[in-house]
Design an enzyme around this catalytic site. Structure first.
Site, short mmCIF file in Angstrom:
data_model
loop_
_atom_site.label_atom_id
_atom_site.label_comp_id
_atom_site.label_asym_id
_atom_site.label_seq_id
_atom_site.Cartn_x
_atom_site.Cartn_y
_atom_site.Cartn_z
N LYS A 1 5.46 -3.02 -2.02
CA LYS A 1 5.84 -2.45 -3.33
C LYS A 1 6.64 -1.16 -3.18
CE LYS A 1 3.92 1.28 -2.83
NZ LYS A 1 2.81 1.98 -2.32
N GLY B 1 2.31 2.03 7.21
CA GLY B 1 2.13 3.47 6.97
C GLY B 1 3.42 4.17 6.59
N GLY C 1 4.68 3.94 3.12
CA GLY C 1 4.78 4.10 1.68
C GLY C 1 5.14 2.83 0.93
N LEU C 2 5.29 1.72 1.66
CA LEU C 2 5.67 0.47 0.98
C LEU C 2 4.47 -0.45 0.74
CD1 LEU C 2 9.11 -0.36 2.70
CD2 LEU C 2 8.65 0.98 0.63
N GLY C 3 3.28 0.14 0.83
CA GLY C 3 2.08 -0.61 0.43
C GLY C 3 1.64 -1.67 1.42
N SER C 4 1.82 -1.41 2.73
CA SER C 4 1.39 -2.42 3.71
C SER C 4 -0.12 -2.62 3.65
CB SER C 4 1.81 -2.03 5.14
OG SER C 4 0.93 -1.05 5.68
N SER C 5 -0.86 -1.54 3.36
CA SER C 5 -2.33 -1.67 3.33
C SER C 5 -2.76 -2.59 2.19
CB SER C 5 -3.00 -0.30 3.18
OG SER C 5 -2.60 0.33 1.99
N ASP D 1 -1.30 -0.36 -5.99
CA ASP D 1 -0.63 -1.11 -4.91
C ASP D 1 -1.14 -2.54 -4.82
OD1 ASP D 1 0.55 1.30 -4.43
OD2 ASP D 1 0.01 1.43 -2.31
N1 LIG Z 1 0.12 -5.84 9.25
C1 LIG Z 1 -0.87 -4.99 9.52
N2 LIG Z 1 -1.56 -5.07 10.69
C2 LIG Z 1 -2.56 -4.21 10.96
N3 LIG Z 1 -2.97 -3.23 10.12
C3 LIG Z 1 -2.33 -3.08 8.95
C4 LIG Z 1 -1.25 -3.95 8.59
N4 LIG Z 1 -0.80 -3.58 7.38
C5 LIG Z 1 -1.55 -2.52 6.99
N5 LIG Z 1 -2.48 -2.21 7.92
C6 LIG Z 1 -3.48 -1.12 7.79
O1 LIG Z 1 -3.04 -0.23 6.77
C7 LIG Z 1 -2.76 1.09 7.28
C8 LIG Z 1 -1.54 1.68 6.61
O2 LIG Z 1 -1.87 1.94 5.27
P1 LIG Z 1 -1.38 3.22 4.50
O3 LIG Z 1 -1.66 4.47 5.26
O4 LIG Z 1 -1.95 3.11 3.15
O5 LIG Z 1 0.22 3.06 4.43
P2 LIG Z 1 1.10 2.01 3.59
O6 LIG Z 1 0.17 1.24 2.70
O7 LIG Z 1 2.05 2.83 2.83
O8 LIG Z 1 1.81 1.16 4.59
C9 LIG Z 1 -2.57 0.85 8.79
O9 LIG Z 1 -2.86 2.02 9.54
C10 LIG Z 1 -3.58 -0.26 9.06
O10 LIG Z 1 -4.90 0.25 9.13
C1 LIG Z 2 -0.36 7.83 -3.24
C2 LIG Z 2 -0.69 6.53 -3.95
O1 LIG Z 2 -0.39 6.70 -5.35
C3 LIG Z 2 0.16 5.38 -3.43
C4 LIG Z 2 0.02 5.15 -1.95
O2 LIG Z 2 0.89 4.14 -1.50
P1 LIG Z 2 1.10 3.88 0.07
O3 LIG Z 2 -0.20 3.58 0.69
O4 LIG Z 2 1.70 5.14 0.64
O5 LIG Z 2 2.05 2.70 0.16
C5 LIG Z 2 -2.18 6.27 -3.79
C6 LIG Z 2 -2.77 5.24 -4.76
O6 LIG Z 2 -2.23 5.06 -5.87
O7 LIG Z 2 -3.78 4.64 -4.41
MG LIG Z 3 -1.37 2.02 1.50
#
Ligand SMILES: Nc1ncnc2c1ncn2[C@@H]1O[C@H](COP(=O)(O)OP(=O)(O)O)[C@@H](O)[C@H]1O
Ligand SMILES: C[C@@](O)(CCOP(=O)(O)O)CC(=O)O
Ligand SMILES: [Mg+2]
Length: 388
Positions: A10, A142, A144-148, A205
């Site tokens: 996202k 990690g 900001g594009l919502g990988s978690s 997200d």
């Molecule tokens: N494809 C993936 N493989 C392993 N872990 C993942 C994967 N995608 C997300 N994660 C988990 O999510 C964390 C990143 O989430 P976050 O800090 O919220 O950043 P964002 O959501 O912006 O990418 C990673 O450190 C890991 O724990």
């Molecule tokens: C900072 C926040 O608004 C978005 C976080 O997004 P991301 O994990 O950085 O992709 C936190 C949330 O809404 O849960």
């Molecule tokens: Mg995240």
């Protein structure tokens, strides 16, 4: 049988961080996906039964003997749940023990929260069944594009699709979406996973990854938007790693130190997101009004960026992207948690391809990585593959 799921990443067009504190935010899915493949093992007396997790993006594989998981969770009945449940108390301790035993390399320790979320979702939904789960993503982790969230949504979708809680047609070919009730359940479970990764997520997200398209979101309530303009965004990844949980906690601490001032900041963000929601849904009979809409979106993005700076989540590299794009009269803002990660730049419809190429070249000369994303698109989808 193999179950595959995919869930999109996202961008947040307005309202990150403030949304955690009850303000409105606007987010859109992007066509970059996290994929999960789930194969439940057939019982075998030869090999010891295990739960295997393969994380392709970080080149790591983990495996837990089912006997070890049983030992960590003596109270099986309390664990298995047909409704979304939070990981707390004894379960948190048991999962921490299982993750600690993996000896994840210090440089990749951020993965521990993702592995914990995996274990919680897997064990709560599938119990102690042996299986192999493979996860890969087109999203930078990690950044900001919502990988978690995509990770949790794709995982919840694959796991739920082979339970009685969700009715899906196993014979359907190719990618297909869930019904509304099923989507709701996937989204709620994914939120429980996000809680383990983010600490205090707003839920925006996982909601946009589950439902797709553009949503306006406030305190857990979503409004699905039908936008009349097709916005084109340049996404610049500063490649500066950061951790959402720490940044969200940092903003909360600032709020505790300056409650009055921060309340105004969050309220200003709320107004920006509400105005953006209205602007994006306004009718567009010709190019001129598309341009007027784009100008309004640009101004709202700039204002939001200023407020994100005052929350303390910008970064020197983000400032470099802002200054670079401003030279070309383009508006930018960070997206997601900030502190590095990705920056959005609106590319107006009438902007020449030459200018776009120049901006990208200048940004990439700083070591950043650029790509263009259409705003909106599918949410989570599922596919079944039957081996012949
Ligand atoms: N494809 C993936 N493989 C392993 N872990 C993942 C994967 N995608 C997300 N994660 C988990 O999510 C964390 C990143 O989430 P976050 O800090 O919220 O950043 P964002 O959501 O912006 O990418 C990673 O450190 C890991 O724990
Ligand atoms: C900072 C926040 O608004 C978005 C976080 O997004 P991301 O994990 O950085 O992709 C936190 C949330 O809404 O849960
Ligand atoms: Mg995240």
């Amino acid at each position: 049988m193999e179950v595959k799921s995919r869930a999109p990443g996202k961008i947040i067009l307005a309202g990150e961080h403030a949304v955690v504190h009850g303000s409105t935010a606007v987010a859109s899915s992007i066509a970059l996906y996290t994929y999960v493949s789930l194969r439940l093992s057939t019982p075998s007396s030869e090999n010891e039964e295990s739960l295997k997790l393969v994380l392709k993006d970080v080149d790591l594989e983990f495996s837990w003997p089912i006997s070890r998981i049983r030992e960590a969770f003596p109270d099986y009945v309390a664990l298995l749940s047909s409704t979304p449940a939070s990981c707390s108390g004894d379960s948190t301790k048991s999962i921490a023990a299982l993750v600690e035993e993996l000896s994840i390399p210090e440089a990749k320790i951020g993965l521990a929260s993702g592995v914990s979320a995996f274990l919680w979702l897997y064990l709560s939904i599938q119990g102690f069944k042996p299986a192999t789960v493979v996860i890969s993503s087109e999203l930078p982790l990690g950044a900001g594009l919502g990988s978690s969230a995509a990770f949790c949504v794709a995982l919840a979708a694959a796991l739920l699709s082979v339970t009685d809680s969700v009715s899906v047609d196993l014979c359907q070919q190719g990618w297909h979406s869930f019904g509304e009730k099923e989507l709701d359940l996937v989204n709620k479970w994914a939120f429980e996973g996000e809680k383990i990764i983010h600490g205090k997520p707003s839920g925006i997200d996982n909601t946009v990854s589950a439902y797709g398209n553009i949503i306006s979101f406030r305190s857990g309530n979503l409004t699905r938007m039908k936008s009349n303009v097709h916005l084109k965004m340049l996404i610049t990844n500063t490649k500066v790693g950061r951790n959402t949980k720490a940044l969200v906690a940092g903003v909360s601490e600032r709020m505790l130190r300056h409650p009055g001032a921060m309340a105004f900041v969050f309220s200003a963000v709320d107004s920006i997101s509400k105005e953006l929601t209205t602007v994006l849904q306004s009718p567009t009979p010709d190019h001129l009004s598309v341009t007027q809409i784009e100008e309004k979106v640009e101004e709202l993005m700039e204002m939001n960026q200023g407020l994100l700076q005052s929350m303390g989540v910008s970064h020197a590299t983000i400032e470099t992207v802002l200054q670079t794009t401003l030279k070309y009269k383009l508006a930018s803002k960070l997206t997601g948690a900030g502190g590095g990660g990705c920056v959005l730049t609106l590319l107006p419809i009438l902007l020449s391809a030459t200018v776009v190429d120049k901006v990208i070249a200048e940004l990439e000369s700083n070591g950043f990585q650029c790509f263009i994303a259409g705003v909106g698109g599918n949410g989570v989808e599922i596919s079944f593959e039957h081996s012949s």
